[in-house]
Structures are given as C-alpha cells and as structure tokens.
Design an enzyme around this catalytic site. Structure first.
Site, PDB file in Angstrom:
ATOM      1  N   GLY A 116      -0.823   2.155  10.499  1.00  0.00           N
ATOM      2  CA  GLY A 116      -0.130   1.071   9.821  1.00  0.00           C
ATOM      3  C   GLY A 116      -0.167  -0.193  10.658  1.00  0.00           C
TER       4      GLY A 116
ATOM      5  N   SER B 206      -2.000  -2.971  10.472  1.00  0.00           N
ATOM      6  CA  SER B 206      -2.591  -4.193   9.937  1.00  0.00           C
ATOM      7  C   SER B 206      -1.597  -5.315   9.710  1.00  0.00           C
ATOM      8  CB  SER B 206      -3.323  -3.882   8.629  1.00  0.00           C
ATOM      9  OG  SER B 206      -2.414  -3.405   7.644  1.00  0.00           O
TER      10      SER B 206
ATOM     11  N   TYR C 144      14.269   7.439   2.948  1.00  0.00           N
ATOM     12  CA  TYR C 144      13.864   6.814   4.208  1.00  0.00           C
ATOM     13  C   TYR C 144      14.615   7.430   5.386  1.00  0.00           C
ATOM     14  CZ  TYR C 144      12.745   2.984   7.451  1.00  0.00           C
ATOM     15  OH  TYR C 144      12.300   2.235   8.509  1.00  0.00           O
TER      16      TYR C 144
END
Length: 254
Positions: free
Chosen positions: A17, A19, A159
């Site tokens: 992740g 980017s 989450y």
C-alpha cells in the site's frame, strides 16, 4: 560500546500500500535513510507515479503490482524482489482500508472486504516475507495497526477487529521468529491526515472530539511516522520485538 545507527544502506524494503498516504510517507522515510524501496499496490498508475516521485528525490525505488489478498500474487511479489535485489530485509505491512458504518448497517460484504485486506493481507504478506527472512537469518517486520486495535470508537466494527488481530499477530510472530534474528513490531497510528481520512475529518464536531482525545491537541501528520518506522527498521531497535508503538499524540495513554 558499539552504537548502532539508523542508516539502512544495503537493505531492501517492501512497503505494501505504498503508493499514497501513510505508505508512501514511510517508503520515503526508508529511502532517505538509504534503503532500496519496493512499493506494491493494486493500482499500477498510482504505483508508478509514486516510484517516479521517489526516484526524483534521489532514492532507489521500484514498483511491483500485487493484490495482497491473493496468495499467488504475494508469493510472486516476494520472489521477484529477491531475484531483482538479492534480499528482502524490511517489510512495512501497511496495505489497508476502512468502511465506516454503524454496527447494524455493516454488510457481510463490508466485513469480508475490510478483514480481507487488513488482516488476511497482513497475514499473507507477513508469511511470505518471513519465509525469505528465515533463509537470510535476518529481518524486520513492521505491521501497521491503529489505535483502534486497542481502544474503541463507533462505526469501526470491521476496522477495529482487523487491527486488534494485527496486534495479536505481531506478538505471535515476534516469538516464533526471534530465533531467526527477525524482529516483529507494529505501529499504531492515531488519526493521521491522509486522503483516506480527509472526508471523515471534514465534520467540525468530529474533529473537535478527536483532537481533544489527544494530549498534544492536534491530528497526526505523515512526518510523525518517520522516526518510528526508521527506528523499527534499523538496528537501533534490535532488542525491541513484539511491541505496538502507538503514534497518537497520547490518546491511548489516557
């Protein structure tokens, strides 16, 4: 006394992740301290743009596309890194997502998506990297958790469950991998201003509640994570393992 340094010259780091947001910020931090940085994400365009940014800042960086929820893609990712760069020394296990809903509105598909990326993805990448690090008899695994792995807040059912799971994986892996000179720790950020949190933090009432939950009375910034990630990636933390380092302005200390 031999004083270890924060330098990461000669180390190869993978940031999932990587980017954008927190992932990109941590990739920049590792690169500035000398590591060769490989970032991965599902979106090739964003990934290539991020790598170009890192290279323009003078870092040795590469992008490899992969979906962290697909075991065959994760294994291909690790194999390609080792073939191209010779080792895999540091993992920042960061890829994640969130779907905020009240408990009674959470769909099964919401749960599956969040747990798939945030927990299954962490497991698959951690497992694949650990196999390589065991061969090397060296490694640094840094799982990205959250304050919501330790404290509660409304609308965070999926989450928070995933982040609590990450905290437990961190402790279990730390004990299993310690004989192989591999440390495993987690970073638990509080609210960091990123594209992922920007919309959520547009409500003034919510902002006030969140800020007042911290001792420092502000949101976190991506730059606040530079010290923790470089510390845990370097040999300055070689006697630290199985820990969750909360970077939260004092939220969880209350």
């Amino acid at each position: 006394m031999n004083f270890p340094t924060f330098e990461l010259n000669g180390k190869v780091a993978l940031v999932t992740g990587g980017s954008k947001g927190i992932g990109l910020g941590m990739a920049q931090a590792l690169g500035r301290y000398g590591a060769t940085v490989v970032i991965t994400s599902r979106g090739a365009d964003e990934g290539e743009t991020a790598v170009q940014q890192l290279k323009e800042e003078g870092m040795n960086a590469a992008y490899i596309q992969a979906d962290v929820t697909k075991k065959e893609q994760v294994e291909r990712l690790v194999n390609e890194i080792v073939e191209r760069f010779g080792s895999l020394d540091i993992l920042v296990n960061n890829a994640g997502m969130n779907i905020r809903k009240p408990l009674v509105e959470v769909e099964e598909s919401d749960w599956d998506r969040v747990l798939g990326v945030n927990l299954k993805g962490i497991f698959l990448v951690g497992q694949a990297c650990a196999k390589q690090m065991i061969k090397q008899n060296y490694g640094r695994i840094i799982n990205i958790s959250s304050i919501f792995g330790s404290v509660g807040m409304s609308f965070q059912t999926s989450y928070a469950a995933s982040k609590g799971g990450i905290n437990q994986l961190t402790k279990i892996w730390a004990e299993e991998l310690a004989p192989n000179n591999i440390t495993v720790n987690a970073i638990g950020p509080g609210y960091i201003m990123t594209p992922m949190t920007q919309d959520w933090l547009s409500d003034p009432e919510r902002v006030e509640k969140i800020v007042n939950s911290t001792m420092i009375k502000r949101f976190g910034e991506i730059s606040d994570l530079v010290g923790p990630v470089v510390f845990l990636a370097s040999d300055t933390s070689k006697y630290v393992t199985g820990q969750v380092l909360h970077v939260d302005g004092g939220w969880t200390a209350r």
